[in-house]
Motif scaffolding. Structure first.
Motif, PDB file in Angstrom:
ATOM      1  N   GLU A 180     -47.987 -48.260 -41.182  1.00 49.30           N
ATOM      2  CA  GLU A 180     -47.827 -48.258 -42.629  1.00 49.30           C
ATOM      3  C   GLU A 180     -49.021 -47.608 -43.329  1.00 49.30           C
ATOM      4  OE1 GLU A 180     -49.596 -52.689 -43.653  1.00 49.30           O
ATOM      5  OE2 GLU A 180     -47.514 -52.454 -43.050  1.00 49.30           O
ATOM      6  N   PRO A 181     -48.829 -47.155 -44.579  1.00 52.57           N
ATOM      7  CA  PRO A 181     -49.953 -46.559 -45.317  1.00 52.57           C
ATOM      8  C   PRO A 181     -50.974 -47.624 -45.688  1.00 52.57           C
ATOM      9  CG  PRO A 181     -48.028 -46.777 -46.733  1.00 52.57           C
ATOM     10  CD  PRO A 181     -47.574 -47.144 -45.356  1.00 52.57           C
ATOM     11  N   ARG A 182     -52.240 -47.209 -45.735  1.00 53.35           N
ATOM     12  CA  ARG A 182     -53.292 -48.168 -46.037  1.00 53.35           C
ATOM     13  C   ARG A 182     -54.519 -47.436 -46.589  1.00 53.35           C
ATOM     14  NH1 ARG A 182     -51.982 -47.137 -41.054  1.00 53.35           N
ATOM     15  NH2 ARG A 182     -53.525 -46.565 -39.490  1.00 53.35           N
ATOM     16  N   TYR A 183     -55.294 -48.174 -47.322  1.00 56.24           N
ATOM     17  CA  TYR A 183     -56.548 -47.695 -47.904  1.00 56.24           C
ATOM     18  C   TYR A 183     -57.659 -48.495 -47.240  1.00 56.24           C
ATOM     19  CZ  TYR A 183     -59.903 -46.433 -51.625  1.00 56.24           C
ATOM     20  OH  TYR A 183     -60.965 -45.949 -52.342  1.00 56.24           O
ATOM     21  N   VAL A 184     -58.521 -47.809 -46.505  1.00 58.06           N
ATOM     22  CA  VAL A 184     -59.555 -48.488 -45.736  1.00 58.06           C
ATOM     23  C   VAL A 184     -60.899 -48.290 -46.425  1.00 58.06           C
ATOM     24  CG1 VAL A 184     -60.638 -48.769 -43.484  1.00 58.06           C
ATOM     25  CG2 VAL A 184     -58.245 -48.034 -43.624  1.00 58.06           C
ATOM     26  N   VAL A 185     -61.443 -49.362 -46.975  1.00 60.95           N
ATOM     27  CA  VAL A 185     -62.785 -49.327 -47.557  1.00 60.95           C
ATOM     28  C   VAL A 185     -63.754 -49.389 -46.392  1.00 60.95           C
ATOM     29  CG1 VAL A 185     -64.398 -50.433 -49.149  1.00 60.95           C
ATOM     30  CG2 VAL A 185     -61.934 -50.530 -49.598  1.00 60.95           C
ATOM     31  N   SER A 186     -64.391 -48.257 -46.082  1.00 55.91           N
ATOM     32  CA  SER A 186     -65.159 -48.159 -44.845  1.00 55.91           C
ATOM     33  C   SER A 186     -66.650 -48.422 -45.025  1.00 55.91           C
ATOM     34  CB  SER A 186     -64.971 -46.768 -44.217  1.00 55.91           C
ATOM     35  OG  SER A 186     -65.600 -46.688 -42.960  1.00 55.91           O
ATOM     36  N   LEU A 187     -67.281 -47.882 -46.092  1.00 59.46           N
ATOM     37  CA  LEU A 187     -68.727 -47.996 -46.239  1.00 59.46           C
ATOM     38  C   LEU A 187     -69.118 -47.950 -47.715  1.00 59.46           C
ATOM     39  CD1 LEU A 187     -71.631 -47.852 -44.856  1.00 59.46           C
ATOM     40  CD2 LEU A 187     -71.449 -45.379 -45.190  1.00 59.46           C
ATOM     41  N   THR A 188     -70.019 -48.848 -48.096  1.00 58.98           N
ATOM     42  CA  THR A 188     -70.680 -48.761 -49.395  1.00 58.98           C
ATOM     43  C   THR A 188     -72.115 -48.361 -49.139  1.00 58.98           C
ATOM     44  OG1 THR A 188     -69.238 -50.436 -50.382  1.00 58.98           O
ATOM     45  CG2 THR A 188     -71.321 -50.014 -51.490  1.00 58.98           C
ATOM     46  N   CYS A 189     -72.486 -47.172 -49.580  1.00 60.14           N
ATOM     47  CA  CYS A 189     -73.792 -46.589 -49.224  1.00 60.14           C
ATOM     48  C   CYS A 189     -74.969 -47.437 -49.695  1.00 60.14           C
ATOM     49  CB  CYS A 189     -73.913 -45.179 -49.790  1.00 60.14           C
ATOM     50  SG  CYS A 189     -72.712 -44.019 -49.112  1.00 60.14           S
ATOM     51  N   LEU A 190     -74.805 -48.150 -50.812  1.00 63.49           N
ATOM     52  CA  LEU A 190     -75.892 -48.988 -51.322  1.00 63.49           C
ATOM     53  C   LEU A 190     -75.956 -50.334 -50.608  1.00 63.49           C
ATOM     54  CD1 LEU A 190     -75.663 -48.311 -55.163  1.00 63.49           C
ATOM     55  CD2 LEU A 190     -77.060 -47.163 -53.432  1.00 63.49           C
ATOM     56  N   SER A 191     -74.886 -50.687 -49.881  1.00 62.78           N
ATOM     57  CA  SER A 191     -74.849 -51.937 -49.103  1.00 62.78           C
ATOM     58  C   SER A 191     -74.189 -51.660 -47.759  1.00 62.78           C
ATOM     59  CB  SER A 191     -74.070 -53.015 -49.863  1.00 62.78           C
ATOM     60  OG  SER A 191     -74.594 -53.216 -51.160  1.00 62.78           O
ATOM     61  N   PRO A 192     -74.849 -50.856 -46.912  1.00 65.90           N
ATOM     62  CA  PRO A 192     -74.189 -50.424 -45.678  1.00 65.90           C
ATOM     63  C   PRO A 192     -73.989 -51.526 -44.648  1.00 65.90           C
ATOM     64  CG  PRO A 192     -76.471 -49.672 -45.708  1.00 65.90           C
ATOM     65  CD  PRO A 192     -76.182 -50.257 -47.053  1.00 65.90           C
ATOM     66  N   VAL A 215     -72.493 -54.335 -45.291  1.00 62.49           N
ATOM     67  CA  VAL A 215     -71.258 -55.052 -45.626  1.00 62.49           C
ATOM     68  C   VAL A 215     -70.098 -54.404 -44.886  1.00 62.49           C
ATOM     69  CG1 VAL A 215     -69.674 -55.708 -47.479  1.00 62.49           C
ATOM     70  CG2 VAL A 215     -72.152 -55.716 -47.874  1.00 62.49           C
ATOM     71  N   ASP A 216     -69.343 -55.210 -44.149  1.00 66.85           N
ATOM     72  CA  ASP A 216     -68.215 -54.673 -43.395  1.00 66.85           C
ATOM     73  C   ASP A 216     -67.091 -54.226 -44.323  1.00 66.85           C
ATOM     74  OD1 ASP A 216     -69.460 -55.099 -41.005  1.00 66.85           O
ATOM     75  OD2 ASP A 216     -68.448 -56.992 -40.565  1.00 66.85           O
ATOM     76  N   GLY A 217     -66.306 -53.263 -43.856  1.00 71.41           N
ATOM     77  CA  GLY A 217     -65.205 -52.721 -44.643  1.00 71.41           C
ATOM     78  C   GLY A 217     -63.977 -53.607 -44.623  1.00 71.41           C
ATOM     79  N   GLU A 218     -62.939 -53.119 -45.290  1.00 73.84           N
ATOM     80  CA  GLU A 218     -61.684 -53.862 -45.407  1.00 73.84           C
ATOM     81  C   GLU A 218     -60.494 -52.912 -45.334  1.00 73.84           C
ATOM     82  OE1 GLU A 218     -61.456 -57.086 -45.554  1.00 73.84           O
ATOM     83  OE2 GLU A 218     -63.541 -57.631 -45.969  1.00 73.84           O
ATOM     84  N   ILE A 219     -59.377 -53.443 -44.871  1.00 75.10           N
ATOM     85  CA  ILE A 219     -58.119 -52.690 -44.863  1.00 75.10           C
ATOM     86  C   ILE A 219     -57.221 -53.231 -45.969  1.00 75.10           C
ATOM     87  CG2 ILE A 219     -56.047 -52.112 -43.549  1.00 75.10           C
ATOM     88  CD1 ILE A 219     -57.668 -52.494 -40.995  1.00 75.10           C
ATOM     89  N   ILE A 220     -56.730 -52.351 -46.815  1.00 72.37           N
ATOM     90  CA  ILE A 220     -55.793 -52.734 -47.879  1.00 72.37           C
ATOM     91  C   ILE A 220     -54.445 -52.083 -47.562  1.00 72.37           C
ATOM     92  CG2 ILE A 220     -55.279 -52.668 -50.344  1.00 72.37           C
ATOM     93  CD1 ILE A 220     -58.291 -52.448 -50.849  1.00 72.37           C
ATOM     94  N   SER A 221     -53.476 -52.903 -47.243  1.00 69.68           N
ATOM     95  CA  SER A 221     -52.143 -52.381 -46.935  1.00 69.68           C
ATOM     96  C   SER A 221     -51.451 -51.912 -48.209  1.00 69.68           C
ATOM     97  CB  SER A 221     -51.295 -53.463 -46.266  1.00 69.68           C
ATOM     98  OG  SER A 221     -49.954 -53.044 -46.169  1.00 69.68           O
ATOM     99  N   LEU A 222     -50.809 -50.750 -48.119  1.00 69.45           N
ATOM    100  CA  LEU A 222     -50.065 -50.199 -49.262  1.00 69.45           C
ATOM    101  C   LEU A 222     -48.554 -50.255 -49.031  1.00 69.45           C
ATOM    102  CD1 LEU A 222     -52.286 -47.021 -49.861  1.00 69.45           C
ATOM    103  CD2 LEU A 222     -52.435 -49.229 -51.030  1.00 69.45           C
ATOM    104  N   ALA A 223     -48.148 -50.953 -47.983  1.00 73.43           N
ATOM    105  CA  ALA A 223     -46.729 -50.925 -47.596  1.00 73.43           C
ATOM    106  C   ALA A 223     -45.820 -51.498 -48.665  1.00 73.43           C
ATOM    107  CB  ALA A 223     -46.535 -51.680 -46.283  1.00 73.43           C
ATOM    108  N   HIS A 224     -46.300 -52.521 -49.411  1.00 73.33           N
ATOM    109  CA  HIS A 224     -45.454 -53.173 -50.407  1.00 73.33           C
ATOM    110  C   HIS A 224     -45.975 -52.935 -51.819  1.00 73.33           C
ATOM    111  CE1 HIS A 224     -43.045 -55.196 -47.374  1.00 73.33           C
ATOM    112  NE2 HIS A 224     -44.174 -55.420 -46.720  1.00 73.33           N
ATOM    113  N   ALA A 225     -46.623 -51.785 -52.003  1.00 77.31           N
ATOM    114  CA  ALA A 225     -47.181 -51.468 -53.316  1.00 77.31           C
ATOM    115  C   ALA A 225     -46.829 -50.041 -53.697  1.00 77.31           C
ATOM    116  CB  ALA A 225     -48.698 -51.642 -53.311  1.00 77.31           C
TER     117      ALA A 225
END
Length: 485
Positions: free
Chosen positions: A29-41, A43-53
């Motif tokens: 399914e499609p997803r938006y993966v927050v991988s890296l915040t350069c000012l807070s490297p 902090v682990d990323g997150e997967i946001i599913s777009l399947a139902h949006a």
């Protein structure tokens, strides 16, 4: 939100917003993966599913969280001071996803280029503030985004966080997570495991995980099949009796018997000499070892995990590897993708490697140009190369920030070549349209024709205002699904 380094009880509560819509992400399914915040490297990323949006709104907030209203809209907030409160949006339109800057102060970039509104392709790199994210349309091998019949999610998250002595394998790639879940299922069953992949992709980590999850009481014994002289390989594997050959001054168990009731990891199995392949086959078939210098058969109970960066099937066809041994080794086969094909993992790997090498307490940050270079580099040596790059950068970083010039020359050169290609002479508008039409709007194929990366082809289409989604829709309606004949 889900923690992708483990499956503890906090997973359920963090991920509750998404579970309210009765869904967890899976590879198709499609997803938006927050991988890296350069000012807070760290902090682990997150997967946001777009399947139902149909819409994802991205902006600054006090902590990473998601709100999922009933109108198929997801609101995601990220604690990034360089991000506007209403920074960007992903919207589904006519079967494709687009990213749109929603009036942010410092803009939205796709593959390093500022955009106002841009159709997204699988693997596109999106920068909002100091946050780097990756858009994934679907996993390779699935028929369609959201096709649950193709790849089913695991009913429970896999724990792969090193607890209880298990090895750590960091990933935000759903296809890789799916493979790890399969590993977890097969580990307690004493079938041979064959792990394939390029150098540095983590094959030994998988082997250690199989041993840990198997519950076998014996040792984990590893041997590199390509680093031992051919004249010694059989004694190293199967052991020898004193006096069996010149230099054999004492009895040796060998790797197989040392792994009794445990796991034998045969790294670079493709380099195993043909003469030793037959003896290894006997171990797998008959569970016996005959040490050099004796005819005595010794019964063994060993789980074999083999790894290679070579194409064993091709070697079998050339007569370089025994077909019967290949069949025996492949009870369960797993292929680890190269890092360049799972760029969403670069952020979580940066976080883990910074902690490992002393960057976890120094308030380290990463300049956006350095981060972009790290995400777009091809990594011929995979995670090992990323680790060495970060170790070097930590030593060179000034003022607590990793700059582009702190990275190895290979990464800097590739980033410079990518930047230079954006100002090279482009084909004319008409020439580009012709190539797109003749290839069925295949960006990768146009890249091969022009000798440019797909990202450069997309830059040309944006420069000329070419709507790729509309072209693909028109081509499909006319039945043109591939190159003209």
């Amino acid at each position: 939100m889900k923690s992708h380094r483990g499956g503890d009880d906090s997973t359920r509560s963090k991920h509750a917003d998404q579970q309210r819509v009765g869904h967890r992400p899976h590879p198709g399914e499609p997803r938006y993966v927050v991988s890296l915040t350069c000012l807070s490297p760290l902090v682990d990323g997150e997967i946001i599913s777009l399947a139902h949006a149909d819409e994802l709104l991205i902006g600054r907030g006090p902590g990473i969280r998601m709100i999922v209203p009933v109108d198929r809209r997801i609101v995601a907030t990220i604690p990034d001071i360089e991000m506007s409160r209403q920074h960007a949006a992903l919207r589904r339109a006519m079967g494709a996803w687009h990213v749109e800057d929603t009036g942010s102060k410092n803009g939205t970039l796709v593959n390093g280029e500022p955009v106002v509104r841009q159709a997204l392709d699988d693997g596109d790199l999106i920068e909002t503030g100091s946050t780097v994210s990756v858009f994934r349309e679907s996993a390779v091998g699935t028929r369609a985004a959201g096709s649950r019949s193709e790849v089913e999610p695991e009913p429970e998250p896999i724990s792969w966080n090193g607890s209880g002595g298990s090895p750590v394998f960091y990933t935000l790639s759903l296809p890789v997570q799916h493979e790890l879940c399969r590993v977890k299922k097969v580990a307690p069953v004493s079938v041979p495991v064959l792990v394939q992949g390029e150098t540095g992709t983590g094959k030994e980590l998988i082997a250690k995980a199989v041993h840990h999850l198997s519950g076998r009481p014996g040792k984990f014994v590893d041997i590199n099949s390509g680093s031992i002289p051919e004249s010694l390989i059989e004694s190293e594997l199967f052991g020898c009796m004193r006096g069996a050959f010149t230099g054999a001054t004492h009895d040796r168990l060998g790797a197989v018997r040392s792994a009794q009731r445990g796991t034998l990891f045969l790294d670079e199995i493709g380099d195993l000499p043909v003469a030793a392949q037959g003896a290894l086959l006997r171990v797998l078939q008959e569970h016996v070892v005959v040490p050099l210098g004796t005819n005595e058969r010794t019964q063994v109970d060993v789980r074999v995990v083999a790894a290679t960066n070579r194409d064993l099937a091709a070697m079998v066809k050339k007569g370089e590897f025994r077909e019967d041994l290949y069949a025996r080794l492949g009870g369960f086969e797993l292929t680890l993708p190269p890092l360049r094909d799972r760029r969403e993992d670069i952020g979580i790997l940066i976080s883990a490697l910074l902690r490992k090498h002393g960057g976890g307490t120094a308030g380290i940050t990463i300049h956006s140009m350095a981060a972009r270079a790290l995400f777009t580099y091809s990594y011929p040596r995979n995670v090992r190369e990323l680790e060495l790059a970060l170790r070097t950068a930590l030593a060179l970083a000034r003022g607590g920030q990793i700059q582009l010039e702190d990275l190895p020359a290979a990464i800097q050169d590739e980033a410079a070549a990518e930047a230079d290609s954006s100002v090279e002479k482009a084909p004319s508008h008409a020439e580009l349209l012709t190539m797109l039409n003749e290839t069925g709007v295949n960006i990768a194929e146009v890249g091969r024709i022009t000798g440019k990366a797909p990202t450069q082809v997309r830059r040309w289409t944006r420069r000329y205002g070419i709507d790729l989604v509309a072209m693909r829709r028109a081509a499909k309606s006319k039945g043109r699904r591939g190159p003209k004949k």
